[in-house]
Every structure is written in structure tokens, then in C-alpha cells.
Design a protein around this motif. Sequence first.
Motif, PDB file in Angstrom:
ATOM      1  N   ALA A  34     108.469 107.550  27.391  1.00 53.79           N
ATOM      2  CA  ALA A  34     108.915 106.237  26.908  1.00 53.79           C
ATOM      3  C   ALA A  34     110.362 105.963  27.326  1.00 53.79           C
ATOM      4  CB  ALA A  34     108.778 106.164  25.392  1.00 53.79           C
ATOM      5  N   LYS A  35     111.227 106.959  27.171  1.00 52.78           N
ATOM      6  CA  LYS A  35     112.635 106.789  27.559  1.00 52.78           C
ATOM      7  C   LYS A  35     112.769 106.540  29.055  1.00 52.78           C
ATOM      8  CE  LYS A  35     114.547 109.617  23.819  1.00 52.78           C
ATOM      9  NZ  LYS A  35     115.298 110.846  23.445  1.00 52.78           N
ATOM     10  N   GLU A  36     111.987 107.257  29.826  1.00 54.77           N
ATOM     11  CA  GLU A  36     112.061 107.095  31.279  1.00 54.77           C
ATOM     12  C   GLU A  36     111.559 105.716  31.699  1.00 54.77           C
ATOM     13  OE1 GLU A  36     110.327 109.684  34.982  1.00 54.77           O
ATOM     14  OE2 GLU A  36     111.368 110.781  33.376  1.00 54.77           O
ATOM     15  N   THR A  37     110.555 105.216  31.007  1.00 62.07           N
ATOM     16  CA  THR A  37     110.035 103.881  31.316  1.00 62.07           C
ATOM     17  C   THR A  37     111.052 102.806  30.957  1.00 62.07           C
ATOM     18  OG1 THR A  37     107.771 104.654  30.888  1.00 62.07           O
ATOM     19  CG2 THR A  37     108.128 102.277  30.924  1.00 62.07           C
ATOM     20  N   VAL A  38     111.727 102.973  29.827  1.00 61.26           N
ATOM     21  CA  VAL A  38     112.771 102.026  29.421  1.00 61.26           C
ATOM     22  C   VAL A  38     113.888 101.994  30.467  1.00 61.26           C
ATOM     23  CG1 VAL A  38     114.631 101.625  27.744  1.00 61.26           C
ATOM     24  CG2 VAL A  38     112.307 102.100  26.949  1.00 61.26           C
ATOM     25  N   THR A  39     114.252 103.155  30.979  1.00 63.00           N
ATOM     26  CA  THR A  39     115.270 103.234  32.021  1.00 63.00           C
ATOM     27  C   THR A  39     114.818 102.488  33.277  1.00 63.00           C
ATOM     28  OG1 THR A  39     116.065 105.373  31.203  1.00 63.00           O
ATOM     29  CG2 THR A  39     116.592 104.817  33.479  1.00 63.00           C
ATOM     30  N   ALA A  40     113.534 102.607  33.603  1.00 61.81           N
ATOM     31  CA  ALA A  40     112.991 101.917  34.778  1.00 61.81           C
ATOM     32  C   ALA A  40     113.022 100.401  34.584  1.00 61.81           C
ATOM     33  CB  ALA A  40     111.560 102.384  35.043  1.00 61.81           C
ATOM     34  N   VAL A  41     112.777  99.946  33.361  1.00 63.82           N
ATOM     35  CA  VAL A  41     112.829  98.507  33.072  1.00 63.82           C
ATOM     36  C   VAL A  41     114.252  97.988  33.258  1.00 63.82           C
ATOM     37  CG1 VAL A  41     112.594  96.761  31.274  1.00 63.82           C
ATOM     38  CG2 VAL A  41     110.857  98.552  31.493  1.00 63.82           C
ATOM     39  N   ALA A  42     115.217  98.739  32.735  1.00 62.87           N
ATOM     40  CA  ALA A  42     116.620  98.337  32.876  1.00 62.87           C
ATOM     41  C   ALA A  42     117.025  98.303  34.349  1.00 62.87           C
ATOM     42  CB  ALA A  42     117.515  99.305  32.104  1.00 62.87           C
ATOM     43  N   ALA A  43     116.598  99.309  35.102  1.00 62.14           N
ATOM     44  CA  ALA A  43     116.946  99.377  36.523  1.00 62.14           C
ATOM     45  C   ALA A  43     116.335  98.218  37.300  1.00 62.14           C
ATOM     46  CB  ALA A  43     116.481 100.708  37.105  1.00 62.14           C
ATOM     47  N   ALA A  44     115.141  97.813  36.919  1.00 63.03           N
ATOM     48  CA  ALA A  44     114.477  96.700  37.604  1.00 63.03           C
ATOM     49  C   ALA A  44     115.198  95.380  37.375  1.00 63.03           C
ATOM     50  CB  ALA A  44     113.024  96.586  37.122  1.00 63.03           C
ATOM     51  N   ASN A  45     116.054  95.357  36.356  1.00 66.14           N
ATOM     52  CA  ASN A  45     116.813  94.147  36.040  1.00 66.14           C
ATOM     53  C   ASN A  45     118.299  94.303  36.330  1.00 66.14           C
ATOM     54  OD1 ASN A  45     114.975  92.017  34.496  1.00 66.14           O
ATOM     55  ND2 ASN A  45     114.268  94.073  33.958  1.00 66.14           N
TER      56      ASN A  45
END
Length: 306
Positions: free
Chosen positions: A244-255
Motif C-alpha cells: 500500500a505504501k509503495e502504491t501511494v508513492t507511485a501515485v505521488a510520483a505520477a503527479n
Amino acid sequence: MSEGTMQRRAERDQGVQRAKRLHRVLVCAAAVPVMLIAAGCSSDSGDSGSGSGGDKAADAGATVSASASAAPTVQAAAYKSLPESCGVLSAKTLKSLVPEAPKAGKKGTSEAGTRGSCSWSSLDNNGVKGSQFRWLNVSLLRFESDTSRGTGEAQAQKYYEQQIQDAQSVAGAKNAKSQPVSGTGDAATLVRYDLKKKEGSFKQQTVVTRVENVVVTVDYNGAGLAGDKAPSADSLAKLAERAAKETVTAVAAANGEGAASPAPSESASGSKAPSKSASPSAAPSKSASGAASKSASPSKSAAKSG
């Protein structure tokens, strides 16, 4: 000249003078109404520009201004895109959660920038000693701000709460527990329970996270099959939280926020608005609201696994 003649001439001259004065008086008297009429017309003409006509123009301007200020507005959603669902987790993380799964996950129903999901299935077969089964699913749903539905963050918060309720109400769930997860997005909750199936007893872990206007749901479960022992629920929970934490990081990076997880903003229940501003796209506002009903909830996803 006789005195009588002189007197008559004097009287005639006085008559002529009186006639001339009377003529001047009549001419002036006739001119006065014309001047008054002209002055009145001139006054009316002047008032039409700065009086009643000007007032109408001012009123019209005020009406337009009032209408513009009364038009409903809503703050733009913080995040305007999503990462590729099957690329949110690193190879190392996938190896820890689903060691025997193919490198490429199975992509679910998706819509670019609005929603997406990916799943991985792993079976470690140890022959007569049994086998270990693991199943992982990551789903992402982004909400766009809309004047009729509210801000993207508020919609995401509502969906986040609904996802938790769905995970807590799975039929047949045993030993159900819920607990907050720190350091993951703006809000995160872990729901865990045991679920008995014909194949064996599954240890289900569901982590629901909201980060700004995006909701991330990680479903992860494991079971010992064919006589193998059941996995540790605590170990599975830690791995689900990691995903979950890694996915949240990916969302932030995509933005455009780099690799760092975004600083938590307050939730929709009493929070400050997102610090970022993004221009709302036309399509996601409709698709995001409809996607909530189409996207599989954790309970449905978990029930299908195994």
C-alpha cells in the motif's frame, strides 16, 4: 407750422413708439415657450445618458456581476493522473508478496487517469508437503472535483469509508479486526480476517488508503494448501501495508511529487484543502463517479481469490 399741426405730429410719433414696444413684447413672449421647450428637450436628452438610461446600464452590470459571483465553484482536485496499475510495485516487493507469480501482473478493467487494477497469483507447490498460495490485487480509483458532487478529496473520503465497510462485512469472515495504518497517505486502515474455503483457510488482509483524491485498495491473502501450514497473519499484514505504501508513492510520483510520499492533508471531515491545484479534466468527473460502482470492492475481490 401751426401749433395744432405740431401737436398731431407728436401724438403720431408717440403712437408709433408704443406700437414698436408692443411688437417687441409679443415677439419675446412668443420666443419664451420655444426656449423652454428646447431647454426641456435638452434636459431630457442629457438625463437619458446619465439618468434613467445610465441607471439601467448600471443595474444590468450589477446583475451580471451578481450572477457571476453566485455561480457555483469547487476546488480543483489535487491529483490529475494515475500510474500504470501493474507497474506500481517493484520487482523486489512482488517477489516478497507473490514469489511464484509471473513477472507481468494480470491487468483488470481500467480507464487511463481514472481507475485501474492489477492482480498476481502465486502457488508454491511442495508436492506431498503441500503448497503455499498467495494472491494480491491492487486497485486505484481517482475522483475529479465536480460542482454537483463536491471536491475530489471529499468524494474519495466517502469511497474510502465505504471500502472499509465492505471489507468488514464479508460473509463468513472470522476473527475480523480493523486498525489504522500510519505513514500511508492521508488515511489508511487495515482490515484482516480468516475466511474458510473448500481449498483451505485463507488469511485475508485488506489495506484501504486515501491520498488526496485517490483511493488505493490492496487485497492480499494467503493459505497453506494440501496439508501445508497456514501463513502468519501478522507477516501477511506487514507485506500488505508495504504494498500500500509503495502504491501511494507511485501515485505521488505520477503527479510530479518525486519518490517521496505526499505530506498528509486533512481529511474531508475537517481538513484543509489540498495544497496543489490541478485543472480538472472533463471526462474523469463522470467516469470517476461511475467507476466507484464498477470497481470491485475488497470483499468481492477477496471472495474471488483462491
